[in-house]
Design a protein around this motif. Structure first.
Motif, PDB file in Angstrom:
ATOM      1  N   GLU A  17       1.419   2.859  -6.212  1.00 34.56           N
ATOM      2  CA  GLU A  17       1.330   2.446  -4.806  1.00 34.56           C
ATOM      3  C   GLU A  17       2.711   2.276  -4.181  1.00 34.56           C
ATOM      4  N   ARG A  29      -3.959  -4.084   5.932  1.00 41.50           N
ATOM      5  CA  ARG A  29      -4.788  -5.292   5.778  1.00 41.50           C
ATOM      6  C   ARG A  29      -4.005  -6.554   6.133  1.00 41.50           C
ATOM      7  N   GLU A  41      -0.165  -6.197   5.209  1.00 40.24           N
ATOM      8  CA  GLU A  41       0.224  -5.179   4.212  1.00 40.24           C
ATOM      9  C   GLU A  41      -0.133  -3.768   4.663  1.00 40.24           C
ATOM     10  N   SER A  84      -4.794 -11.351  -4.607  1.00 41.68           N
ATOM     11  CA  SER A  84      -6.025 -12.052  -5.007  1.00 41.68           C
ATOM     12  C   SER A  84      -5.767 -12.956  -6.204  1.00 41.68           C
ATOM     13  N   SER A  97     -10.100  -7.005  -4.030  1.00 43.79           N
ATOM     14  CA  SER A  97      -8.868  -6.729  -4.765  1.00 43.79           C
ATOM     15  C   SER A  97      -8.754  -5.263  -5.198  1.00 43.79           C
ATOM     16  N   ARG A 134       7.108  -2.909  -2.173  1.00 44.53           N
ATOM     17  CA  ARG A 134       6.782  -2.844  -3.602  1.00 44.53           C
ATOM     18  C   ARG A 134       6.332  -1.437  -3.993  1.00 44.53           C
TER      19      ARG A 134
HETATM   20  C1  16G Z   1       0.125  -7.986  -3.377  1.00 43.54           C
HETATM   21  C2  16G Z   1       1.204  -6.927  -3.531  1.00 43.54           C
HETATM   22  C3  16G Z   1       0.716  -5.563  -3.150  1.00 43.54           C
HETATM   23  C4  16G Z   1      -0.587  -5.248  -3.858  1.00 43.54           C
HETATM   24  C5  16G Z   1      -1.598  -6.312  -3.579  1.00 43.54           C
HETATM   25  C6  16G Z   1      -2.878  -6.077  -4.311  1.00 43.54           C
HETATM   26  C7  16G Z   1       3.211  -8.207  -2.906  1.00 43.54           C
HETATM   27  C8  16G Z   1       4.405  -8.309  -2.072  1.00 43.54           C
HETATM   28  N1  16G Z   1       2.386  -7.186  -2.733  1.00 43.54           N
HETATM   29  O1  16G Z   1      -0.130  -8.260  -2.056  1.00 43.54           O
HETATM   30  O2  16G Z   1       1.689  -4.618  -3.539  1.00 43.54           O
HETATM   31  O3  16G Z   1      -1.090  -4.008  -3.416  1.00 43.54           O
HETATM   32  O4  16G Z   1      -1.074  -7.577  -4.010  1.00 43.54           O
HETATM   33  O5  16G Z   1      -3.727  -7.143  -3.982  1.00 43.54           O
HETATM   34  O6  16G Z   1       3.009  -9.046  -3.729  1.00 43.54           O
HETATM   35  P1  16G Z   1      -5.262  -7.131  -4.214  1.00 43.54           P
HETATM   36  O7  16G Z   1      -5.507  -6.715  -5.649  1.00 43.54           O
HETATM   37  O8  16G Z   1      -5.707  -8.515  -3.925  1.00 43.54           O
HETATM   38  O9  16G Z   1      -5.860  -6.117  -3.266  1.00 43.54           O
END
Ligand code: 16G
Length: 240
Positions: free
Chosen positions: A221, A132, A144, A89, A164, A210
């Motif tokens: 995570e 997702r 992911e 995000s 996020s 990751r």
């Molecule tokens: C990114 C990260 C992932 C994390 C996510 C959270 C990589 C390869 N992976 O996709 O590990 O869980 O961001 O995203 O960068 P969010 O806060 O938008 O849900």
């Protein structure tokens, strides 16, 4: 662009010629290229030859074919700097890219031995499994699969799943995400991944693993992501 007396296949000469026009910005992202027929007539070559060159450029992510509309020069790949631990995000917002998230699956499962070791929990303890697809400007970019300990994160809101997770963890749960370890490998899309990412089975992808940690070194995570290699690239700054 084409020299028939050279011992180089014609389709390859055309392919390299079009690539050169894209690299030198004589053809710009979003621009429609000539039709197969136009190329064939211009260079006095067969449409089959033109098709082969264009197919290769589509598969390589240089061109995008849209049924009924023509073939366009693809947009620039999203470049992601490997500096700092950021969320999907945050990355998209920072670039002004419209982001969407589709939750495919969210359930509780028992931790395998490997997960337990990584998350510092007991084998068989409850973990969330979250799958997702993340979209940038309506194009699916990443698929992911995330695992989180249910003990550490007792509940997750629908908004967090569709928005996020990092924001939820930091702002709502007040936990501090501190660091991460990421491994990036080349791979090819399986049938399932290809369908979700709207690419061909076997197309190049980046497989990213990751693990991230909270302030006190508590694992947060495990995330396995498949990124489209035609839309995404990573950059690293180095000092000597
Ligand atoms: C990114 C990260 C992932 C994390 C996510 C959270 C990589 C390869 N992976 O996709 O590990 O869980 O961001 O995203 O960068 P969010 O806060 O938008 O849900």
């Amino acid at each position: 662009m084409i020299n028939k007396s050279l011992p180089i296949p014609i389709y390859y000469q055309l392919e390299e010629g079009i690539k050169e026009l894209i690299k030198s910005e004589k053809l710009l992202p979003g621009e429609v290229i000539s039709s197969e027929r136009e190329f064939a007539e211009k260079y006095q070559i067969s449409r089959m030859t033109v098709r082969q060159a264009i197919n290769n450029l589509v598969n390589g992510g240089y061109l995008i074919r849209q049924r009924g509309k023509g073939t366009f020069v693809a947009k620039q790949k999203i470049e992601h700097s490997l500096k700092g631990l950021t969320s999907f995000s945050e990355d998209m917002k920072a670039r002004g890219i419209k982001l969407e998230t589709k939750v495919l699956n969210f359930n509780v499962m028992k931790a395998t031995k490997q997960m337990a070791e990584k998350l510092h929990i007991h084998k068989g303890a409850n973990v969330y499994e979250l799958k997702r697809v993340r979209y940038a400007d309506r194009i699916p970019i990443a698929y992911e699969t995330m695992f989180l300990s249910c003990e550490l994160i007792p509940s997750i809101t629908r908004d967090a799943l569709e928005g996020s997770i990092y924001e939820y963890i930091e702002n709502d749960l007040r936990l501090k995400i501190k660091r991460g370890k990421q491994v990036i490998e080349a791979s090819t899309a399986s049938k399932e991944e290809a369908d979700l990412l709207e690419i061909k089975e076997g197309a190049p992808v980046l497989f990213i693993n990751r693990n991230s940690f909270l302030e006190n070194n508590q694992p947060l995570e495990i995330v396995q992501s498949i990124y489209r290699a035609d839309r995404y690239k990573f950059s690293v700054e180095m000092e000597r």
